[in-house]
Design a protein around this motif. Structure first.
Motif, PDB file in Angstrom:
ATOM      1  N   GLN A  31       0.848  -1.187   0.000  1.00  9.27           N
ATOM      2  CA  GLN A  31       0.000   0.000   0.000  1.00  9.27           C
ATOM      3  C   GLN A  31       0.883   1.236   0.000  1.00  9.27           C
ATOM      4  O   GLN A  31       1.825   1.338   0.794  1.00  9.27           O
ATOM      5  N   GLU A  35      -3.303   4.035  -2.669  1.00  6.69           N
ATOM      6  CA  GLU A  35      -3.202   3.133  -3.808  1.00  6.69           C
ATOM      7  C   GLU A  35      -2.519   1.837  -3.406  1.00  6.69           C
ATOM      8  O   GLU A  35      -1.734   1.798  -2.461  1.00  6.69           O
ATOM      9  N   MET A  36      -2.816   0.785  -4.154  1.00  9.03           N
ATOM     10  CA  MET A  36      -2.145  -0.495  -3.990  1.00  9.03           C
ATOM     11  C   MET A  36      -1.165  -0.659  -5.149  1.00  9.03           C
ATOM     12  O   MET A  36      -1.588  -0.713  -6.307  1.00  9.03           O
ATOM     13  N   ALA A  64      -7.172  -4.022  -2.551  1.00  4.06           N
ATOM     14  CA  ALA A  64      -7.312  -2.559  -2.577  1.00  4.06           C
ATOM     15  C   ALA A  64      -8.731  -2.147  -2.203  1.00  4.06           C
ATOM     16  O   ALA A  64      -8.935  -1.186  -1.451  1.00  4.06           O
ATOM     17  N   LEU A  69      -9.110   1.690  -1.004  1.00  4.33           N
ATOM     18  CA  LEU A  69      -8.115   2.469  -1.735  1.00  4.33           C
ATOM     19  C   LEU A  69      -8.706   2.995  -3.037  1.00  4.33           C
ATOM     20  O   LEU A  69      -9.716   2.508  -3.528  1.00  4.33           O
ATOM     21  N   THR A  72      -5.315   0.696  -8.109  1.00  3.61           N
ATOM     22  CA  THR A  72      -4.141  -0.163  -8.135  1.00  3.61           C
ATOM     23  C   THR A  72      -3.233   0.364  -9.228  1.00  3.61           C
ATOM     24  O   THR A  72      -3.691   0.970 -10.203  1.00  3.61           O
TER      25      THR A  72
END
Length: 117
Positions: A31, A35-36, A64, A69, A72
């Motif tokens: 992470q 965002e992932m 994510a 999040l 990705t």
């Protein structure tokens, strides 16, 4: 683009994919803010072309989503045209290119996390 795996295994998440007790692939994620980052996805050559890469990519997207999040993201060598085509089919969009040592060009791609699926 070099990696210190002594650091990676301590700081990043590794998810392994098995089929019939045989390791067929892995995905490494971390992470970064909202965002992932997909750091690495690898499938054993004897098991490629069977959808395992797609399965692992979707797994990262689920991670994510579970963490709420925004997206990705990943980057890959510009020469890896088959990988780039796969990422595009999975909904990843070109963001930018960066130039690295020895003439390597990295293609950065991003995919917004969908909360409707």
């Amino acid at each position: 683009m070099t990696v210190d795996y002594n650091v990676s295994v301590q700081e990043n998440r590794f998810d392994l994919l098995y089929e019939d007790n045989i390791l067929v692939g892995l995905i490494e994620t971390v992470q970064q803010d909202d965002e992932m980052m997909i750091v690495n996805v690898a499938i054993d050559p004897d098991h490629q072309g069977r959808g395992f890469g797609t399965l692992l990519m979707r797994h990262a997207e689920q991670l994510a989503r579970a963490l709420s999040l925004r997206s990705t993201r990943l980057y890959t060598n510009k020469l890896m045209v088959e990988n780039i085509a796969l990422y595009e089919r999975l909904g990843y969009c070109f963001e930018k290119e960066t130039h690295h040592d020895l003439g390597t060009i990295a293609v950065h791609m991003v995919r917004p996390v969908s909360y409707n699926a």
